[in-house]
Scaffold this motif. Structure first.
Motif, PDB file in Angstrom:
ATOM      1  N   THR A 208      -6.627 -10.211   5.337  1.00  0.00           N
ATOM      2  CA  THR A 208      -7.172 -10.467   3.766  1.00  0.00           C
ATOM      3  C   THR A 208      -4.879 -10.390   3.822  1.00  0.00           C
ATOM      4  O   THR A 208      -3.803 -10.918   4.495  1.00  0.00           O
ATOM      5  CB  THR A 208      -6.391  -8.294   3.833  1.00  0.00           C
ATOM      6  N   ARG A 209      -4.615 -10.253   3.052  1.00  0.00           N
ATOM      7  CA  ARG A 209      -3.037 -11.417   2.412  1.00  0.00           C
ATOM      8  C   ARG A 209      -2.466 -10.218   1.931  1.00  0.00           C
ATOM      9  O   ARG A 209      -2.736  -9.291   0.448  1.00  0.00           O
ATOM     10  CB  ARG A 209      -3.403 -12.689   1.591  1.00  0.00           C
ATOM     11  N   ALA A 210      -0.946  -9.803   1.385  1.00  0.00           N
ATOM     12  CA  ALA A 210      -0.450  -9.260   0.987  1.00  0.00           C
ATOM     13  C   ALA A 210      -0.374  -9.038  -0.091  1.00  0.00           C
ATOM     14  O   ALA A 210      -0.382 -10.311  -0.843  1.00  0.00           O
ATOM     15  CB  ALA A 210       0.771  -8.412   1.571  1.00  0.00           C
ATOM     16  N   LEU A 211      -0.263  -8.574  -1.952  1.00  0.00           N
ATOM     17  CA  LEU A 211      -0.446  -9.029  -2.683  1.00  0.00           C
ATOM     18  C   LEU A 211       0.958  -9.282  -3.229  1.00  0.00           C
ATOM     19  O   LEU A 211       1.845  -8.462  -3.082  1.00  0.00           O
ATOM     20  CB  LEU A 211      -0.918  -7.802  -4.035  1.00  0.00           C
ATOM     21  N   SER A 212       1.343 -10.140  -3.828  1.00  0.00           N
ATOM     22  CA  SER A 212       2.282 -10.290  -4.204  1.00  0.00           C
ATOM     23  C   SER A 212       2.458  -9.355  -5.342  1.00  0.00           C
ATOM     24  O   SER A 212       1.840  -9.011  -6.334  1.00  0.00           O
ATOM     25  CB  SER A 212       2.607 -11.872  -5.271  1.00  0.00           C
ATOM     26  N   ASN A 213       3.723  -9.268  -6.150  1.00  0.00           N
ATOM     27  CA  ASN A 213       4.886  -8.527  -6.899  1.00  0.00           C
ATOM     28  C   ASN A 213       3.973  -9.009  -8.201  1.00  0.00           C
ATOM     29  O   ASN A 213       3.629  -7.913  -9.575  1.00  0.00           O
ATOM     30  CB  ASN A 213       6.408  -8.668  -7.377  1.00  0.00           C
ATOM     31  N   HIS A 214       3.848  -9.630  -8.800  1.00  0.00           N
ATOM     32  CA  HIS A 214       2.992  -9.835  -9.792  1.00  0.00           C
ATOM     33  C   HIS A 214       2.174  -9.981  -9.855  1.00  0.00           C
ATOM     34  O   HIS A 214       1.381  -9.500 -11.497  1.00  0.00           O
ATOM     35  CB  HIS A 214       2.982 -11.643  -9.921  1.00  0.00           C
ATOM     36  N   ALA A 215       1.195  -9.700  -8.802  1.00  0.00           N
ATOM     37  CA  ALA A 215      -0.514  -9.552  -8.721  1.00  0.00           C
ATOM     38  C   ALA A 215      -0.017  -7.822  -9.559  1.00  0.00           C
ATOM     39  O   ALA A 215      -0.950  -7.457  -9.373  1.00  0.00           O
ATOM     40  CB  ALA A 215      -1.025  -9.107  -7.645  1.00  0.00           C
ATOM     41  N   ARG A 216       0.633  -6.916  -8.653  1.00  0.00           N
ATOM     42  CA  ARG A 216       0.766  -5.742  -8.561  1.00  0.00           C
ATOM     43  C   ARG A 216       1.383  -5.244 -10.337  1.00  0.00           C
ATOM     44  O   ARG A 216       0.910  -4.736 -10.582  1.00  0.00           O
ATOM     45  CB  ARG A 216       1.867  -5.175  -7.866  1.00  0.00           C
ATOM     46  N   SER A 217       2.346  -6.055 -10.970  1.00  0.00           N
ATOM     47  CA  SER A 217       2.679  -6.220 -11.856  1.00  0.00           C
ATOM     48  C   SER A 217       1.715  -6.005 -12.816  1.00  0.00           C
ATOM     49  O   SER A 217       0.598  -4.982 -14.057  1.00  0.00           O
ATOM     50  CB  SER A 217       3.969  -7.232 -12.912  1.00  0.00           C
ATOM     51  N   VAL A 218       0.639  -7.293 -12.848  1.00  0.00           N
ATOM     52  CA  VAL A 218      -0.503  -7.580 -13.446  1.00  0.00           C
ATOM     53  C   VAL A 218      -1.910  -6.609 -13.733  1.00  0.00           C
ATOM     54  O   VAL A 218      -2.481  -5.712 -14.252  1.00  0.00           O
ATOM     55  CB  VAL A 218      -1.014  -8.319 -13.194  1.00  0.00           C
ATOM     56  N   LEU A 219      -1.443  -5.695 -12.286  1.00  0.00           N
ATOM     57  CA  LEU A 219      -2.920  -4.858 -11.727  1.00  0.00           C
ATOM     58  C   LEU A 219      -2.136  -3.613 -12.519  1.00  0.00           C
ATOM     59  O   LEU A 219      -3.079  -2.941 -13.617  1.00  0.00           O
ATOM     60  CB  LEU A 219      -2.881  -4.561 -10.684  1.00  0.00           C
ATOM     61  N   ALA A 220      -0.921  -3.170 -12.554  1.00  0.00           N
ATOM     62  CA  ALA A 220      -0.597  -1.753 -13.471  1.00  0.00           C
ATOM     63  C   ALA A 220      -0.478  -1.880 -14.666  1.00  0.00           C
ATOM     64  O   ALA A 220      -0.817  -1.383 -15.138  1.00  0.00           O
ATOM     65  CB  ALA A 220       1.062  -1.855 -12.877  1.00  0.00           C
TER      66      ALA A 220
END
Length: 103
Positions: free
Chosen positions: A4-16
């Motif tokens: 498992t990999r931690a999500l990047s800030n970009h991924a977190r922003s897109v998910l938000a």
């Protein structure tokens, strides 16, 4: 054992951004603007999230003549949970106007 990999800030922003859209569909240009990411980052991320079952996508026909169909995205239930478990960092959320966490 799966890695498992931690999500990047970009991924977190897109998910938000997708979480803020609720059950509605979001388009790539809109997601780029809301999440503060470039299209070269966004589309591989969307493809990966869709392949993992966190997003559903569909082609939508234009409402005006002369425009091409657009690909639209929204979170699946597992995507909603992933977004809630991984809110964007405070500074990223503040810069893009996204919520930091949804509890």
């Amino acid at each position: 054992m799966p890695r498992t990999r931690a999500l990047s800030n970009h991924a977190r922003s897109v998910l938000a951004a997708l979480l803020d859209a609720g059950a509605g569909w979001s388009h790539g240009y809109e997601l780029c603007r809301l999440a503060g990411v470039k299209s070269g980052t966004l589309y591989p991320l969307l493809i990966r999230l869709e392949a993992q079952g966190h997003l559903e996508a569909e082609w939508q026909q234009p409402t005006e003549g002369g425009r091409p169909p657009r690909h639209a995205y929204r979170l699946t239930p597992s995507g909603v949970q992933l977004a809630r478990d991984n809110p964007p960092e405070r500074k990223v959320a503040a810069r893009s106007g996204l919520r930091e966490a949804t509890t």
